[in-house]
Design a protein around this motif. Sequence first.
Motif, PDB file in Angstrom:
ATOM      1  N   UNK A 226      -3.547  -2.445 -78.721  1.00 52.93           N
ATOM      2  CA  UNK A 226      -3.036  -1.836 -79.854  1.00 52.93           C
ATOM      3  C   UNK A 226      -2.442  -2.530 -81.182  1.00 52.93           C
ATOM      4  N   UNK A 227      -1.668  -3.513 -80.901  1.00 57.50           N
ATOM      5  CA  UNK A 227      -0.946  -4.053 -81.764  1.00 57.50           C
ATOM      6  C   UNK A 227      -2.152  -4.979 -82.639  1.00 57.50           C
ATOM      7  N   UNK A 228      -3.062  -5.673 -81.626  1.00 57.97           N
ATOM      8  CA  UNK A 228      -4.156  -6.606 -82.321  1.00 57.97           C
ATOM      9  C   UNK A 228      -4.771  -5.744 -83.119  1.00 57.97           C
ATOM     10  N   UNK A 229      -5.350  -4.672 -82.617  1.00 54.98           N
ATOM     11  CA  UNK A 229      -6.332  -3.791 -83.582  1.00 54.98           C
ATOM     12  C   UNK A 229      -5.676  -3.192 -84.714  1.00 54.98           C
ATOM     13  N   UNK A 230      -4.500  -2.783 -84.704  1.00 57.00           N
ATOM     14  CA  UNK A 230      -3.773  -2.553 -85.768  1.00 57.00           C
ATOM     15  C   UNK A 230      -3.519  -3.498 -86.800  1.00 57.00           C
ATOM     16  N   UNK A 402       3.607   4.300 -88.167  1.00 56.68           N
ATOM     17  CA  UNK A 402       3.518   2.967 -87.597  1.00 56.68           C
ATOM     18  C   UNK A 402       4.399   3.185 -86.469  1.00 56.68           C
ATOM     19  N   UNK A 403       5.609   3.737 -86.636  1.00 52.29           N
ATOM     20  CA  UNK A 403       6.505   3.625 -85.292  1.00 52.29           C
ATOM     21  C   UNK A 403       5.898   4.503 -84.158  1.00 52.29           C
ATOM     22  N   UNK A 404       4.897   5.503 -84.468  1.00 52.32           N
ATOM     23  CA  UNK A 404       4.329   6.316 -83.416  1.00 52.32           C
ATOM     24  C   UNK A 404       3.123   5.572 -82.883  1.00 52.32           C
ATOM     25  N   UNK A 405       2.406   4.970 -83.774  1.00 54.86           N
ATOM     26  CA  UNK A 405       1.027   4.349 -83.331  1.00 54.86           C
ATOM     27  C   UNK A 405       0.762   2.985 -83.181  1.00 54.86           C
ATOM     28  N   UNK A 406       1.788   2.500 -83.107  1.00 51.89           N
ATOM     29  CA  UNK A 406       1.479   0.749 -83.157  1.00 51.89           C
ATOM     30  C   UNK A 406       2.817   0.411 -82.294  1.00 51.89           C
ATOM     31  N   UNK A 407       2.786  -0.785 -81.963  1.00 44.33           N
ATOM     32  CA  UNK A 407       3.533  -1.608 -81.164  1.00 44.33           C
ATOM     33  C   UNK A 407       4.592  -2.588 -81.856  1.00 44.33           C
ATOM     34  N   UNK A 408       4.271  -2.551 -83.360  1.00 41.33           N
ATOM     35  CA  UNK A 408       4.950  -3.463 -84.181  1.00 41.33           C
ATOM     36  C   UNK A 408       6.477  -3.420 -84.248  1.00 41.33           C
ATOM     37  N   UNK A 409       7.052  -4.154 -84.270  1.00 38.61           N
ATOM     38  CA  UNK A 409       8.556  -4.393 -84.346  1.00 38.61           C
ATOM     39  C   UNK A 409       8.858  -3.434 -85.725  1.00 38.61           C
ATOM     40  N   UNK A 410      10.300  -3.156 -85.603  1.00 41.00           N
ATOM     41  CA  UNK A 410      10.762  -2.237 -86.669  1.00 41.00           C
ATOM     42  C   UNK A 410      10.923  -3.149 -87.954  1.00 41.00           C
ATOM     43  N   UNK A 411      11.301  -4.670 -87.690  1.00 43.19           N
ATOM     44  CA  UNK A 411      11.159  -5.309 -88.870  1.00 43.19           C
ATOM     45  C   UNK A 411       9.896  -5.614 -89.386  1.00 43.19           C
ATOM     46  N   UNK A 412       9.046  -5.774 -88.731  1.00 39.13           N
ATOM     47  CA  UNK A 412       7.301  -5.868 -89.156  1.00 39.13           C
ATOM     48  C   UNK A 412       6.942  -4.609 -89.919  1.00 39.13           C
ATOM     49  N   UNK A 413       7.214  -3.468 -89.368  1.00 30.88           N
ATOM     50  CA  UNK A 413       6.954  -2.216 -90.224  1.00 30.88           C
ATOM     51  C   UNK A 413       7.674  -2.134 -91.411  1.00 30.88           C
ATOM     52  N   UNK A 414       8.940  -2.582 -91.404  1.00 29.27           N
ATOM     53  CA  UNK A 414       9.857  -2.741 -92.586  1.00 29.27           C
ATOM     54  C   UNK A 414       8.939  -3.458 -93.715  1.00 29.27           C
ATOM     55  N   UNK A 441      11.254   6.115 -82.372  1.00 29.51           N
ATOM     56  CA  UNK A 441      10.066   5.438 -81.554  1.00 29.51           C
ATOM     57  C   UNK A 441      10.456   5.818 -80.231  1.00 29.51           C
ATOM     58  N   UNK A 442      11.724   6.055 -79.829  1.00 25.58           N
ATOM     59  CA  UNK A 442      12.279   6.333 -78.406  1.00 25.58           C
ATOM     60  C   UNK A 442      11.745   7.665 -78.164  1.00 25.58           C
ATOM     61  N   UNK A 443      12.034   8.651 -79.151  1.00 22.70           N
ATOM     62  CA  UNK A 443      11.526  10.123 -79.056  1.00 22.70           C
ATOM     63  C   UNK A 443      10.179  10.334 -78.793  1.00 22.70           C
ATOM     64  N   UNK A 444       9.231   9.650 -79.399  1.00 20.58           N
ATOM     65  CA  UNK A 444       7.907   9.607 -79.296  1.00 20.58           C
ATOM     66  C   UNK A 444       7.698   8.927 -77.952  1.00 20.58           C
ATOM     67  N   UNK A 445       7.941   7.920 -77.603  1.00 18.10           N
ATOM     68  CA  UNK A 445       7.703   7.388 -76.226  1.00 18.10           C
ATOM     69  C   UNK A 445       8.053   8.318 -74.867  1.00 18.10           C
ATOM     70  N   UNK A 446       9.182   9.183 -75.403  1.00 17.53           N
ATOM     71  CA  UNK A 446       9.784   9.947 -74.174  1.00 17.53           C
ATOM     72  C   UNK A 446       8.597  11.182 -74.119  1.00 17.53           C
ATOM     73  N   UNK A 447       8.246  11.713 -75.444  1.00 16.94           N
ATOM     74  CA  UNK A 447       7.115  12.657 -75.206  1.00 16.94           C
ATOM     75  C   UNK A 447       5.837  12.144 -74.666  1.00 16.94           C
ATOM     76  N   UNK A 448       5.292  10.918 -74.871  1.00 12.87           N
ATOM     77  CA  UNK A 448       4.261  10.599 -74.414  1.00 12.87           C
ATOM     78  C   UNK A 448       4.388  10.202 -72.631  1.00 12.87           C
ATOM     79  N   UNK A 449       5.710   9.959 -72.276  1.00 14.55           N
ATOM     80  CA  UNK A 449       5.832  10.004 -70.867  1.00 14.55           C
ATOM     81  C   UNK A 449       5.917  11.408 -70.160  1.00 14.55           C
ATOM     82  N   UNK A 450       6.113  12.246 -70.865  1.00 21.50           N
ATOM     83  CA  UNK A 450       6.200  13.733 -70.385  1.00 21.50           C
ATOM     84  C   UNK A 450       4.847  14.295 -70.345  1.00 21.50           C
TER      85      UNK A 450
END
Length: 491
Positions: A226-230, A402-414, A441-450
């Motif tokens: 995901x990160x490489x593609x993005x 980007x927070x929802x769909x990528x694995x980039x760090x928050x610094x990289x996204x900023x 990002x934690x909220x989106x990850x929790x929804x994916x886990x559910x």
Amino acid sequence: MVDPLSEVVTLLQPRAAFSKVVGGAGRWHVRRAESGQPFYCVILEGSCRLTVDGCDPITLQADDFVLIPSGFARSMSSLAPPSSKDAVTAPVRQSDGQFRLGLQSGPADVRFLIGHCVFGSHDAGLLVSLLPQLVHVRGDKRLATLVQLVADESRASRPARDVILTRLLEVLLIEALRSTTGTAAPPGLLRGLADERLAIAIRAMHEAPTQSWTVPALAKLAALSRSAFFDRFSRAIGVAPMEYLLNWRMAMAKRLLLQNEGSVAEVAERVGYRSASAFSVAFARVVGVPPTRYATAKAQQESEAAAEAELEALPGGQPAPPPVASPEPAASAPLEDPALLRRLLRAKDRIDAASHEAWPVRRLAEISGVSEAHFARSFKRAFGLPPHRYLLTRRIEQAAALLRDSDLSITEIAFATGWESLGTFGRIFRDVTGHSPGALRDQVQAERDRLSVVPACVVKAAQRPDITIAVSEKRRRAATATLRPSTKEAL
């Protein structure tokens, strides 16, 4: 197999609207600052220098072809420019209809055919953002043949010269775009199609725009993480994958609305939205007006243009009376000037295409061709937000995606979304969304886990359209025999 480049060129509807042959001798320099008009240049003989704002100067030689789809400010000069950098040479029209720069006597050192293109598409701003900022083709045999045909036709005075020249230039534009595909091409659709893995994902989005595409799904097709593609997609195309998909869907939606091919709900379904209200919100955010208002305004604009053309065609037609001066509209009143709205949309499209860049009001006003104060006031009237607030909103929206769909760090996204300070990004993100970037990002990850423990059949059933609404929509249309959307769809 769907060809994305053919679809984009077809929707753009390119045609040559104006051209002239210019010759230069001695030292000369010209500059054009107008933006928004696609510019092309064919070097017939000799050489000169071209400088486009934001790009390195290039030396043009015989048989070179240059296309600037977005019409950035540019300057052309002789290889030995005038001593004063601010000296600008005015072209002089000659008896044969051609123009001359520099010395007016003696043979020309360089001759070139220049002109402006017209993109007939109403959503040219979105589509042009998918093309490179500068297209420069040299050494292509097929293109050289077309350039030679253009040069021969421009020198001759045969019947139907203008018609032939227009058709040749249309083919030349398309061939130039095809010739630029390659890994060395500037960021844009052409460079993305040159990447075999990215091309698979791009074609998939064009073949099935109604599918619920996500970055993980597209990355799987491209056989990348995901990160490489993005990162690879963003560097090649110049925009994030989901933003590219959104722009393409909106371009399709504009065409369907202008051709009156169904209600808002039907258009929404054909471009990948399960809800007419969700489509209306996305359309208004990208285009600046709701779908129904957009279609109505464009239809009215075309009818007025046709009426004016018909009036001008009447022999001995009386000229229209001068317009009566009207008082300055209130700041809260909606903007009703179609010409000004098109200028503002031009600047808004630039922000949407590169929201990570700095966009001071001065730069946006130059793109729109109005004063800074007039631009800021009109932009707020047209879109409900001041320019700087709109840019801020777009950056926050992209950061959230980007927070929802990528694995980039928050610094990289900023930094990828245009913020120079991580602290400022986190503070403004929290003020606008109500969550910190990490919490979102934690909220989106929790929804994916559910959702991962829910059977696939249940998830698909939840994503199906509401059958009751679909049936009622069919009954309403059958009863009223009209395609006008309901009040709920227009919201």
